[in-house]
Scaffold this motif. Structure first.
Motif, short mmCIF file in Angstrom:
data_model
loop_
_atom_site.label_atom_id
_atom_site.label_comp_id
_atom_site.label_asym_id
_atom_site.label_seq_id
_atom_site.Cartn_x
_atom_site.Cartn_y
_atom_site.Cartn_z
N LEU A 204 0.83 -1.20 0.00
CA LEU A 204 0.00 0.00 0.00
C LEU A 204 0.88 1.26 0.00
N THR A 205 1.85 1.27 0.91
CA THR A 205 2.72 2.45 1.02
C THR A 205 3.48 2.69 -0.28
N MET A 206 4.00 1.60 -0.85
CA MET A 206 4.76 1.77 -2.09
C MET A 206 3.87 2.30 -3.20
N ALA A 207 2.62 1.83 -3.25
CA ALA A 207 1.70 2.32 -4.29
C ALA A 207 1.50 3.82 -4.13
N VAL A 208 1.30 4.24 -2.88
CA VAL A 208 1.14 5.68 -2.63
C VAL A 208 2.39 6.43 -3.09
N PHE A 209 3.56 5.88 -2.77
CA PHE A 209 4.81 6.56 -3.13
C PHE A 209 4.95 6.67 -4.64
N ILE A 210 4.54 5.60 -5.37
CA ILE A 210 4.65 5.65 -6.84
C ILE A 210 3.75 6.76 -7.37
N LEU A 211 2.53 6.85 -6.80
CA LEU A 211 1.63 7.93 -7.21
C LEU A 211 2.27 9.29 -6.94
N LEU A 212 2.90 9.40 -5.78
CA LEU A 212 3.55 10.66 -5.43
C LEU A 212 4.65 11.00 -6.43
N ILE A 213 5.38 9.96 -6.86
CA ILE A 213 6.45 10.22 -7.83
C ILE A 213 5.87 10.77 -9.12
N ILE A 214 4.76 10.14 -9.57
CA ILE A 214 4.14 10.61 -10.82
C ILE A 214 3.70 12.07 -10.65
N PHE A 215 3.06 12.35 -9.51
CA PHE A 215 2.62 13.71 -9.22
C PHE A 215 3.80 14.68 -9.23
N ASP A 216 4.91 14.24 -8.61
CA ASP A 216 6.10 15.10 -8.54
C ASP A 216 6.67 15.37 -9.93
N VAL A 217 6.64 14.31 -10.78
CA VAL A 217 7.16 14.51 -12.14
C VAL A 217 6.31 15.55 -12.85
N VAL A 218 4.97 15.44 -12.67
CA VAL A 218 4.07 16.42 -13.28
C VAL A 218 4.42 17.82 -12.79
N ALA A 219 4.65 17.93 -11.48
CA ALA A 219 4.98 19.24 -10.90
C ALA A 219 6.27 19.79 -11.51
N VAL A 220 7.28 18.91 -11.65
CA VAL A 220 8.55 19.37 -12.22
C VAL A 220 8.32 19.90 -13.63
N VAL A 221 7.50 19.16 -14.43
CA VAL A 221 7.25 19.59 -15.81
C VAL A 221 6.52 20.94 -15.81
N ILE A 222 5.48 21.05 -14.96
CA ILE A 222 4.72 22.31 -14.93
C ILE A 222 5.63 23.48 -14.58
N PHE A 223 6.39 23.32 -13.50
CA PHE A 223 7.20 24.45 -13.05
C PHE A 223 8.39 24.69 -13.96
N GLY A 224 8.75 23.65 -14.76
CA GLY A 224 9.80 23.87 -15.74
C GLY A 224 9.32 24.78 -16.86
N LYS A 225 7.99 24.72 -17.14
CA LYS A 225 7.46 25.50 -18.25
C LYS A 225 6.96 26.88 -17.79
N VAL A 226 6.28 26.90 -16.62
CA VAL A 226 5.59 28.12 -16.21
C VAL A 226 6.55 29.08 -15.51
N ASP A 227 6.42 30.33 -15.83
CA ASP A 227 7.18 31.34 -15.09
C ASP A 227 6.31 31.81 -13.93
N THR A 228 6.65 31.36 -12.73
CA THR A 228 5.74 31.56 -11.60
C THR A 228 5.65 33.01 -11.16
N ASP A 229 6.59 33.84 -11.60
CA ASP A 229 6.51 35.23 -11.14
C ASP A 229 5.57 36.07 -11.99
N ARG A 230 5.28 35.59 -13.23
CA ARG A 230 4.42 36.41 -14.11
C ARG A 230 3.11 35.74 -14.43
N GLN A 231 3.19 34.50 -14.95
CA GLN A 231 1.97 33.92 -15.51
C GLN A 231 1.27 32.96 -14.55
N ILE A 232 1.28 33.26 -13.28
CA ILE A 232 0.61 32.36 -12.35
C ILE A 232 -0.86 32.75 -12.24
#
Lengths: 496, 417
Positions: A149-177
């Motif tokens: 169960l814990t590992m499944a949650v962690f895998i989901l978290l990893i996917i979520f984190d990858v999404v976050a990295v991609v989003i913040f890699g593209k978005v300029d958080t100081d202007r277009q937020i």
């Protein structure tokens, strides 16, 4: 080399980072090489040998990147896209656990440094490290009930984190937020409760920028965090501290406590293997699990025995600094008495009187460090209470305690935070030292000092028992020191 | 007095002369304005003016004449010329003489105040540590005599070591013992506590001294190089190594040293023996690592702080050689915080010596305290802790006084207050 070229090299933080990563990689290659070759028998160890080769390849690739960067900087004054793409290959180095090159590769991928992007890839790395360390449990005879169960949650978290990295890699958080980002922020804060505090920091940052209209708050936040995120050593320190914290929480779901504490006389003093990565001790307990569980104690004792003197010493120092002469004199002279006895010695005396256990250890360590906090606070309060806004508050007829705790203390707290971060490391060392002497945590609890104490008895036959917990202590303390240095640069307190 | 003088003047001829002169004046004034002369008014006016004049004269006369014959100052000034009086005056006035001697000179006054403070700290530390040990829930009698001891045996034990007396009596004995260097006998082994401490303290001090020396010799040049070449490769490497040095636990470093130098390579002996110079190397390095690291960091940061000061810019502008600016101007001013940190860290090192001594099996004061703490053996622990605290206080006192002599800024500050 012209002055401009020289300046381009010196100015580039990325170039500095690349150099640091190269030096560290070479140092690691040398360490692995020493371990891989057995001088007395003239044989090569397979595991260490392959690690050495992998790290050597990484170091060579890093050297090539460094060369390209230097050429780019000298010729154009800026790092070219091709060089950035070249370093993307280094993302793969996470597979052999070289976080130095991985963080560097992540950094190179984005042209302009961004607080959110930096924190998000550190968050991803922390999650990956937790999962990979937890996965080592698969080699054990059995895993805990919660493991899947814990590992499944962690895998989901990893996917979520990858999404976050991609989003913040593209978005300029100081202007277009956009305001919609606040849901992402809330989600990130929730993931932070898994122990990965990077999530909390990132979520708060996004929430602040997407909802707050007060530019000065955002400005302040940006100023501090842009300095910290640019400082790679501080970030690596933060990474390890948060990793230690997160793995202590994750261990509730993924590790089996019995392996760490129950005696198993069939597997005494085993050499390191996949089932027991750091070997087993004289009672057949798995040293790796013990070190993971020991992280909990070390962190708790370290943090609590820093917080208690921070609060008490800070309070006394604030009173002493705000009220002049007689109160100041009385408080500081009493604290001078505590200051005259070295911390460890005072702790030994207190433990001698009240017995060795965790609570007494925390109290003993706390008492000794009250005076230093009081002195720091006093010096700052004395400086701040002469400023105009305090006089304004006085003129408005504000009560003394309100002035102290609403105006003076918040404005003189930065050095205290820096000091606290720098002394947590000392507290961790003191905890393990006292446990090593048999004066700290009870011997049956897996704590790094206790593990080392057992290891010191088998120094001739099984030296790894003493080496691994020591490395864990050094890494944690070093991380706190790096983080403290980074915080000092970022908060820039006027230390006396 | 004034009155007497005035009467005297009035009786003399000057007074009538004065009246006469003022009458003349009055008369000529009236004549000039062609006014009638009233005899009565003239006399009144003249007497008034004459009296005023007499008052002034009397005052002037009083000022010139010697009137201080009833003054304290004069009396004592005369007495002080008498040698015997001076000698006798020391009997009641000794404290005052001392007070004056101390407070007349700011430097002496500063040293005196620091001394008083040190004595206060030493006594307070004794009281504090004794109180902690006294109110501990552990019972030494039960720990030493064992579970099977009868109540009488325990009472006998308590009586022998004075544990049956009240807190205040014991506290007085302990404080007196610390100050008179007589702490009685330890509970275990029944040995003279003072003799044990006198045997073990030199060992700890020797190792601490060599560690300190090693730290200074290595750390200050390293810090200077780092500060001179800021942000260079050497700077980063040295500071990285220094940070690692700060982060290594003493006992682990000791174990790794023993593992490599003694067990694997057989270069150095694993345990300390007083006569063997080789055996002191590892403990000294282990104990001194943390100190070396912090002195190196402090040297670097305090030089960097000084380098931006105006007098450095001036020195550079004058065209002095960079090396001379660095050593004569920057380093000389930066050395003051370095001395402070050395004084403070030396104390921490003496405290941390307990761990190092345990690892290398050295019979120093630190490991003595640790051995005795399980009982708890109150006089031994008290003696060990307080004498280390006294040593540290004295070192800090010496550092502060050295400071006052070295630093012209502090000296002038003291003179101004």
């Amino acid at each position: 080399m012209t002055a401009q070229q020289d300046f381009a090299l010196k100015r580039s933080q990325e170039y500095k980072h690349a150099l640091f990563v190269l030096v560290i990689s070479i140092a690691l290659v040398l360490v692995f090489l020493v371990n891989a070759f057995d001088v007395t028998e003239g044989t090569w160890n397979k595991v260490w040998g392959s690690l050495t080769i992998a790290y050597l390849v990484i170091a060579c690739w890093q050297a090539i990147i460094l060369f390209c960067m230097k050429r780019d900087l000298l010729n154009t004054g800026d790092i070219q896209k091709r060089t950035r793409l070249m370093s993307a290959v280094n993302l793969l180095t996470i597979l052999v656990g070289n976080v130095f090159t991985t963080t560097f590769a992540f950094r190179m991928l984005r042209r302009k440094a961004s607080i959110e992007y930096t924190i998000s890839y550190y968050m991803l790395l922390t999650q990956l490290l937790i999962v990979s360390v937890s996965l080592l449990n698969l080699f054990k005879p059995y895993v805990s009930d919660m493991f899947l169960l814990t590992m499944a949650v962690f895998i989901l978290l990893i996917i979520f984190d990858v999404v976050a990295v991609v989003i913040f890699g593209k978005v300029d958080t100081d202007r277009q937020i956009k305001p919609a980002f606040k849901w992402l922020g809330i989600a990130l804060i929730i993931t932070g409760f898994s122990g990965n505090i990077f999530g909390c920091i990132l979520g708060y940052s996004v929430l602040l920028k997407s909802t707050n209209r007060d530019m000065s708050t955002i400005e302040k936040w940006n100023k501090i965090w842009s300095k910290i995120t640019k400082n790679f050593t501080a970030m690596l320190g933060l990474l390890f501290v948060i990793f230690t914290f997160a793995i202590s929480i994750a261990s509730y779901g993924t590790f089996v406590y019995e392996f760490a504490v129950e005696n198993n006389y069939e597997s005494m003093l085993l050499e390191p293997s996949l089932a027991n990565p750091f070997g087993t001790d004289n009672f057949g307990r798995d040293v790796f699990s013990r070190i993971i569980y020991g992280a909990r104690i070390s962190l708790i004792v370290g943090v609590v025995s820093t917080l208690i003197p921070l609060v008490i010493g800070g309070f006394l120092g604030a009173i002493a600094g705000y009220y002049n002469k007689s109160i100041d004199n009385v408080i500081m002279r009493i604290l001078d008495v505590l200051y005259a006895v070295p911390g460890i010695l005072l702790a030994i005396a207190i433990i001698a009187a009240f017995g060795a256990n965790t609570v007494n250890l925390i109290i003993a360590l706390s008492v000794g460090s009250i005076p230093t906090y009081a002195r720091t606070m006093r010096a700052n309060v004395m400086m701040v209470s002469n400023l105009e806004f305090v006089e304004a508050a006085k003129a408005l007829g504000e009560a003394d305690w309100k002035i102290i705790f609403k105006q003076v203390v918040p404005n003189s707290f930065a050095p205290m935070i820096v000091k606290a971060t720098l002394t947590i490391g000392g507290a961790v060392i003191a905890t393990s030292s006292l446990s090593f002497l048999g004066l700290g945590v009870e011997p049956h609890i897996p704590e790094w000092g206790n593990i080392l104490k057992v290891g010191s008895m088998y120094l001739e036959t099984n030296p790894y028992l003493a080496i691994f917990p020591g490395i864990a202590i050094i890494l944690l303390v070093l991380s706190f020191n790096f983080l403290g240095d980074g915080l000092r640069d970022a908060l820039d307190p006027k230390l006396d | 007095m004034l009155h007497e003088h005035m009467e005297k003047i009035k009786k003399s001829s000057t007074y009538s002369e004065l009246i006469h002169r003022y009458e003349e004046q009055y008369r000529s004034k009236k004549l000039y304005f062609n006014e009638s002369i009233s005899e009565q008014e003239m006399q009144g006016e003249a007497t008034k003016l004459a009296n005023e004049r007499v008052l002034k004269m009397a005052q002037a006369e009083l000022e010139t004449t010697d009137q201080s014959n009833t003054n304290y100052q004069h009396f004592f000034a005369k007495c002080l010329q008498n040698r015997n009086f001076v000698i006798v005056s020391f009997i009641p006035g000794i404290l005052m003489y001392l007070f004056l001697m101390i407070y007349a000179r700011p430097l002496v006054r500063y040293i005196f105040e620091r001394l008083v403070m040190t004595v206060f700290v030493i006594i307070s530390v004794t009281i504090f540590v004794f109180s902690i040990l006294h109110f501990s829930p552990a019972d030494p009698a039960a720990n030493i005599l064992g579970e099977s001891a009868t109540a009488e045996q325990r009472a006998e034990f308590d009586h022998r070591y004075g544990l049956d007396q009240s807190y205040w009596v014991q506290l007085w004995d302990a404080t007196k013992g610390i100050l008179t260097l007589d702490l009685g006998y330890s509970y275990t082994g029944n040995e003279d506590v003072m003799a044990s401490i006198a045997n073990k303290f030199p060992v700890t001090l020797t190792i601490a001294f060599w560690s300190l020396l090693m730290a200074i010799v290595i750390a200050i040049p390293v810090g200077m190089i780092s500060a001179a070449k800021t942000n260079s490769f050497w700077d980063y490497s040295f500071m990285f190594i220094a940070l690692i040095g700060l982060s290594i636990p003493n006992f682990w470093q000791g174990l790794v040293f023993i593992l490599n130098f003694s067990i694997k390579w057989h270069i150095l002996p694993a345990t300390y023996s007083p006569g063997d110079w080789l055996s002191i190397i590892m403990p000294v390095i282990v104990l001194g690592t943390g100190l070396t690291a912090s002195i190196a960091r402090m040297t670097r940061s305090s030089i960097l702080e000084v380098v931006n000061e105006e007098y450095i810019v001036t020195a550079k502008a004058k065209g002095l050689k960079p090396s001379r600016v660095f050593i004569n101007h920057a380093l000389r001013n930066a050395i003051i915080p370095i001395i402070t940190i050395i004084g403070l860290q030396f104390g921490g090192m003496l405290g941390g010596a307990a761990v190092t001594e345990k690892v290398f099996n050295i019979s120093g004061l630190g490991s003595y305290i640790v051995d005795k703490q399980f009982v708890p053996d109150i006089p031994s622990i008290l003696g060990g802790v307080v004498y280390i605290a006294i040593t540290i206080s004295i070192v800090n006192l010496a550092v502060d006084i050295l400071y006052a002599f070295l630093n012209p800024r502090i000296r002038s500050q003291m003179k101004n207050t």
